[in-house]
Motif scaffolding. Structure first.
Motif, PDB file in Angstrom:
ATOM      1  N   CYS A  35       0.798  -1.232   0.000  1.00  0.00           N
ATOM      2  CA  CYS A  35       0.000   0.000   0.000  1.00  0.00           C
ATOM      3  C   CYS A  35       0.827   1.277   0.000  1.00  0.00           C
ATOM      4  CB  CYS A  35      -0.975   0.011   1.182  1.00  0.00           C
ATOM      5  SG  CYS A  35      -0.195   0.184   2.802  1.00  0.00           S
ATOM      6  N   ILE A  65      -8.519   9.622   5.019  1.00  0.00           N
ATOM      7  CA  ILE A  65      -9.414   8.721   4.289  1.00  0.00           C
ATOM      8  C   ILE A  65      -8.637   8.026   3.173  1.00  0.00           C
ATOM      9  CG2 ILE A  65     -11.489   8.596   2.837  1.00  0.00           C
ATOM     10  CD1 ILE A  65     -12.043   9.166   5.806  1.00  0.00           C
ATOM     11  N   ASP A  66      -7.789   8.779   2.483  1.00  0.00           N
ATOM     12  CA  ASP A  66      -6.997   8.197   1.398  1.00  0.00           C
ATOM     13  C   ASP A  66      -6.079   7.092   1.912  1.00  0.00           C
ATOM     14  OD1 ASP A  66      -5.948   8.138  -1.377  1.00  0.00           O
ATOM     15  OD2 ASP A  66      -4.106   8.834  -0.390  1.00  0.00           O
ATOM     16  N   THR A  67      -5.447   7.326   3.044  1.00  0.00           N
ATOM     17  CA  THR A  67      -4.560   6.316   3.622  1.00  0.00           C
ATOM     18  C   THR A  67      -5.338   5.059   3.997  1.00  0.00           C
ATOM     19  OG1 THR A  67      -3.019   7.994   4.434  1.00  0.00           O
ATOM     20  CG2 THR A  67      -2.942   5.834   5.509  1.00  0.00           C
ATOM     21  N   LEU A  68      -6.496   5.237   4.632  1.00  0.00           N
ATOM     22  CA  LEU A  68      -7.324   4.069   4.976  1.00  0.00           C
ATOM     23  C   LEU A  68      -7.734   3.312   3.719  1.00  0.00           C
ATOM     24  CD1 LEU A  68      -9.654   5.433   7.786  1.00  0.00           C
ATOM     25  CD2 LEU A  68      -7.851   3.714   8.005  1.00  0.00           C
ATOM     26  N   ARG A  69      -8.099   4.032   2.675  1.00  0.00           N
ATOM     27  CA  ARG A  69      -8.498   3.361   1.426  1.00  0.00           C
ATOM     28  C   ARG A  69      -7.346   2.562   0.839  1.00  0.00           C
ATOM     29  NH1 ARG A  69     -12.498   7.912  -0.518  1.00  0.00           N
ATOM     30  NH2 ARG A  69     -14.404   6.797  -0.016  1.00  0.00           N
ATOM     31  N   ARG A  70      -6.130   3.126   0.875  1.00  0.00           N
ATOM     32  CA  ARG A  70      -4.962   2.411   0.337  1.00  0.00           C
ATOM     33  C   ARG A  70      -4.692   1.132   1.123  1.00  0.00           C
ATOM     34  NH1 ARG A  70      -0.835   7.107   0.516  1.00  0.00           N
ATOM     35  NH2 ARG A  70       0.636   5.415   0.439  1.00  0.00           N
ATOM     36  N   LEU A 126      -6.939  -0.591   3.064  1.00  0.00           N
ATOM     37  CA  LEU A 126      -8.048  -1.537   2.897  1.00  0.00           C
ATOM     38  C   LEU A 126      -8.091  -2.151   1.510  1.00  0.00           C
ATOM     39  CD1 LEU A 126     -10.847   0.257   4.920  1.00  0.00           C
ATOM     40  CD2 LEU A 126      -9.509  -1.746   5.577  1.00  0.00           C
ATOM     41  N   ALA A 127      -7.604  -1.438   0.499  1.00  0.00           N
ATOM     42  CA  ALA A 127      -7.574  -1.976  -0.866  1.00  0.00           C
ATOM     43  C   ALA A 127      -6.733  -3.246  -0.929  1.00  0.00           C
ATOM     44  CB  ALA A 127      -7.044  -0.931  -1.838  1.00  0.00           C
ATOM     45  N   ASP A 142     -13.157  -1.520   0.943  1.00  0.00           N
ATOM     46  CA  ASP A 142     -13.218  -0.062   0.841  1.00  0.00           C
ATOM     47  C   ASP A 142     -13.972   0.434   2.064  1.00  0.00           C
ATOM     48  OD1 ASP A 142     -12.935   2.533  -0.042  1.00  0.00           O
ATOM     49  OD2 ASP A 142     -14.118   2.281  -1.853  1.00  0.00           O
ATOM     50  N   ILE A 143     -13.976   1.729   2.262  1.00  0.00           N
ATOM     51  CA  ILE A 143     -14.694   2.276   3.408  1.00  0.00           C
ATOM     52  C   ILE A 143     -15.958   2.976   2.944  1.00  0.00           C
ATOM     53  CG2 ILE A 143     -12.674   2.565   4.864  1.00  0.00           C
ATOM     54  CD1 ILE A 143     -12.577   5.461   4.094  1.00  0.00           C
TER      55      ILE A 143
END
Length: 70
Positions: free
Chosen positions: A26, A45-50, A52-53, A58-59
């Motif tokens: 990630c 949010i971008d970091t969490l998405r990266r 979780l991807a 996704d969130i």
């Protein structure tokens, strides 16, 4: 699913990934990932998405409306 520090670590362990593996997948710094698992830091949010991807997730963000006063 709640994204608590414990849940983040459990996702990684269930996927049999080390912190370095997750970092490589990630691009988030190992020290930041470790801090998140300890309940430190405030990821964007971008970091969490990266992150979780990596797990095929996704969130969803739900904005709560202010209650209507009658």
């Amino acid at each position: 699913m709640e994204l608590s520090p414990m849940a983040m670590r459990q996702l990684r362990e269930d996927a049999k990934l080390s912190l370095r593996d997750l970092h490589n997948a990630c691009g988030v710094a190992i020290s930041f990932l470790h801090g998140m698992e300890l309940g430190k830091g405030n990821p964007s949010i971008d970091t969490l998405r990266r992150i979780l991807a990596v797990y095929g997730m996704d969130i969803a963000i739900v904005k709560q409306k202010e209650p209507t006063v009658l």
